[in-house]
Structure formats: C-alpha cells, structure tokens
Design a protein around this motif. Structure first.
Motif, mmCIF file in Angstrom:
data_model
loop_
_atom_site.group_PDB
_atom_site.id
_atom_site.type_symbol
_atom_site.label_atom_id
_atom_site.label_comp_id
_atom_site.label_asym_id
_atom_site.label_seq_id
_atom_site.Cartn_x
_atom_site.Cartn_y
_atom_site.Cartn_z
ATOM 1 N N GLU A 168 17.029 12.257 -5.102
ATOM 2 C CA GLU A 168 16.706 13.608 -5.553
ATOM 3 C C GLU A 168 17.927 14.408 -5.989
ATOM 4 O O GLU A 168 17.817 15.588 -6.281
ATOM 5 C CB GLU A 168 15.943 14.341 -4.453
ATOM 6 N N GLU A 169 19.096 13.756 -6.023
ATOM 7 C CA GLU A 169 20.326 14.428 -6.452
ATOM 8 C C GLU A 169 20.891 13.687 -7.671
ATOM 9 O O GLU A 169 21.006 12.470 -7.664
ATOM 10 C CB GLU A 169 21.361 14.431 -5.331
ATOM 11 N N ILE B 100 14.376 -2.737 -11.611
ATOM 12 C CA ILE B 100 14.914 -1.379 -11.702
ATOM 13 C C ILE B 100 13.900 -0.401 -11.131
ATOM 14 O O ILE B 100 12.746 -0.384 -11.559
ATOM 15 C CB ILE B 100 15.211 -0.996 -13.172
ATOM 16 N N LYS B 101 14.325 0.396 -10.187
ATOM 17 C CA LYS B 101 13.465 1.433 -9.628
ATOM 18 C C LYS B 101 13.780 2.754 -10.315
ATOM 19 O O LYS B 101 14.879 3.288 -10.205
ATOM 20 C CB LYS B 101 13.696 1.555 -8.131
ATOM 21 N N LYS C 291 12.508 11.581 -10.065
ATOM 22 C CA LYS C 291 12.020 12.794 -9.390
ATOM 23 C C LYS C 291 12.830 14.033 -9.761
ATOM 24 O O LYS C 291 12.411 15.141 -9.482
ATOM 25 C CB LYS C 291 12.038 12.597 -7.876
ATOM 26 N N ILE C 292 13.981 13.827 -10.379
ATOM 27 C CA ILE C 292 14.839 14.952 -10.762
ATOM 28 C C ILE C 292 14.376 15.529 -12.086
ATOM 29 O O ILE C 292 14.107 16.724 -12.202
ATOM 30 C CB ILE C 292 16.310 14.488 -10.842
ATOM 31 N N ASP C 293 14.297 14.641 -13.109
ATOM 32 C CA ASP C 293 13.936 15.091 -14.449
ATOM 33 C C ASP C 293 13.651 13.846 -15.284
ATOM 34 O O ASP C 293 14.451 12.914 -15.295
ATOM 35 C CB ASP C 293 15.097 15.899 -15.038
ATOM 36 N N GLU C 294 12.529 13.842 -15.999
ATOM 37 C CA GLU C 294 12.150 12.664 -16.772
ATOM 38 C C GLU C 294 13.192 12.324 -17.838
ATOM 39 O O GLU C 294 13.560 11.167 -18.014
ATOM 40 C CB GLU C 294 10.789 12.865 -17.422
ATOM 41 N N ASN D 38 4.558 5.778 -14.830
ATOM 42 C CA ASN D 38 5.287 6.892 -14.241
ATOM 43 C C ASN D 38 6.068 7.755 -15.212
ATOM 44 O O ASN D 38 6.544 8.805 -14.848
ATOM 45 C CB ASN D 38 6.235 6.373 -13.157
ATOM 46 N N LEU D 39 6.249 7.302 -16.426
ATOM 47 C CA LEU D 39 6.948 8.098 -17.425
ATOM 48 C C LEU D 39 6.055 8.228 -18.648
ATOM 49 O O LEU D 39 5.187 7.403 -18.884
ATOM 50 C CB LEU D 39 8.274 7.434 -17.817
ATOM 51 N N SER D 40 6.287 9.249 -19.421
ATOM 52 C CA SER D 40 5.460 9.432 -20.616
ATOM 53 C C SER D 40 5.580 8.208 -21.511
ATOM 54 O O SER D 40 6.647 7.636 -21.673
ATOM 55 C CB SER D 40 5.900 10.684 -21.375
ATOM 56 N N GLY D 41 4.455 7.803 -22.082
ATOM 57 C CA GLY D 41 4.432 6.609 -22.929
ATOM 58 C C GLY D 41 5.416 6.682 -24.069
ATOM 59 O O GLY D 41 6.108 5.729 -24.373
#
Length: 137
Positions: free
Chosen positions: A44-45, A78-79, A86-89, A120-123
């Motif tokens: 988160e950082e 890759i995670k 969670k910070i910014d897409e 989890n991310l925009s297509g």
C-alpha cells in the motif's frame, strides 16, 4: 507472523533467489518447468511497490543470465498487488510496463503469469501494457 520454512519446503525452493537457482537447475535437468513467485502481497506504499518492481526486474536480469549461461528457463508469477494495484491503477500499470519492457529488451526467455490481470485492471489498460509482450498470460 512468519511461518516456519520447513512447512513450505516442498513447495518453496528457497528463501532467496540465490538459494533457488540450484534447485531450478536441478528441476530443469529433470525436464520440469518451473515458476518463480515472490512471496508477499497487498503493498500500500509507493516506495515498497517500486522496491518490489525492482526486485522483479532483478529477477528478469538474473534469469536471462542463467538462460544464457546454463540454458535455465523459468516462468515468473507477477502479483499486481505487489506492483501497486491498491495504490493506483496507472501506477501499477506503469510498474508492470517497466518490468515487461525490461524482459523484452533482455530478450528474456521466461514467460510471465500475471495473477488475475484481466479481472483486476481495466481491460484497455492491461491490453496496452501487455501489447508487444508475447510471453504474458
């Protein structure tokens, strides 16, 4: 709380990349395919996400060298949660792009499994990042 390593020993080659390389080489000689996974999630950082990205990039460089020297190949999982999801897409996508660009520039022979990328991310964003990186899945 860190679990005792002996509980994961069957599934985790080692606690460091240096320790994992001989195990990967042995498995490769036996004809087995391997996937490396960096343990950890939900960063988160920004600074920690950048550190995680740089560790992944170091992994790409190391595996590229091992492939050139010993013919060793391994996939990388890759995670996105470690890359700053969670910070910014946009930040996460930039980190992913830097990693995949490094792999392409190194002509890395490993494949990449990007955990839950399309869910989890925009297509549109993930397609743009993965464009030209034919070893992602």
């Amino acid at each position: 709380m860190k679990l005792p390593f002996f509980l994961a020993r069957r599934f985790v080659a080692a606690e460091t990349l240096e320790g994992a390389l001989p195990v990967l080489e042995d498995l490769h000689k036996k004809g087995l395919h391997t996937t490396l996974d960096l343990l950890g999630e939900y960063i988160e950082e920004r600074e920690l996400a950048e550190i995680a990205r740089d560790i992944y990039i170091k992994l790409v460089h190391t595996l590229a060298g091992e492939h050139d020297t010993h013919g060793l190949g391994a996939n990388i999982s890759i995670k996105l949660s470690m890359m700053g999801q969670k910070i910014d897409e946009a930040f996460c996508l930039d980190n992913l792009h830097r990693l995949l660009t490094t792999a392409r520039d190194k002509d890395a022979q490993q494949g990449f499994r990007v955990a839950s990328l399309r869910q989890n991310l925009s297509g549109l964003g993930c397609c743009a990042v993965c464009d030209g990186h034919d070893r992602t899945g």
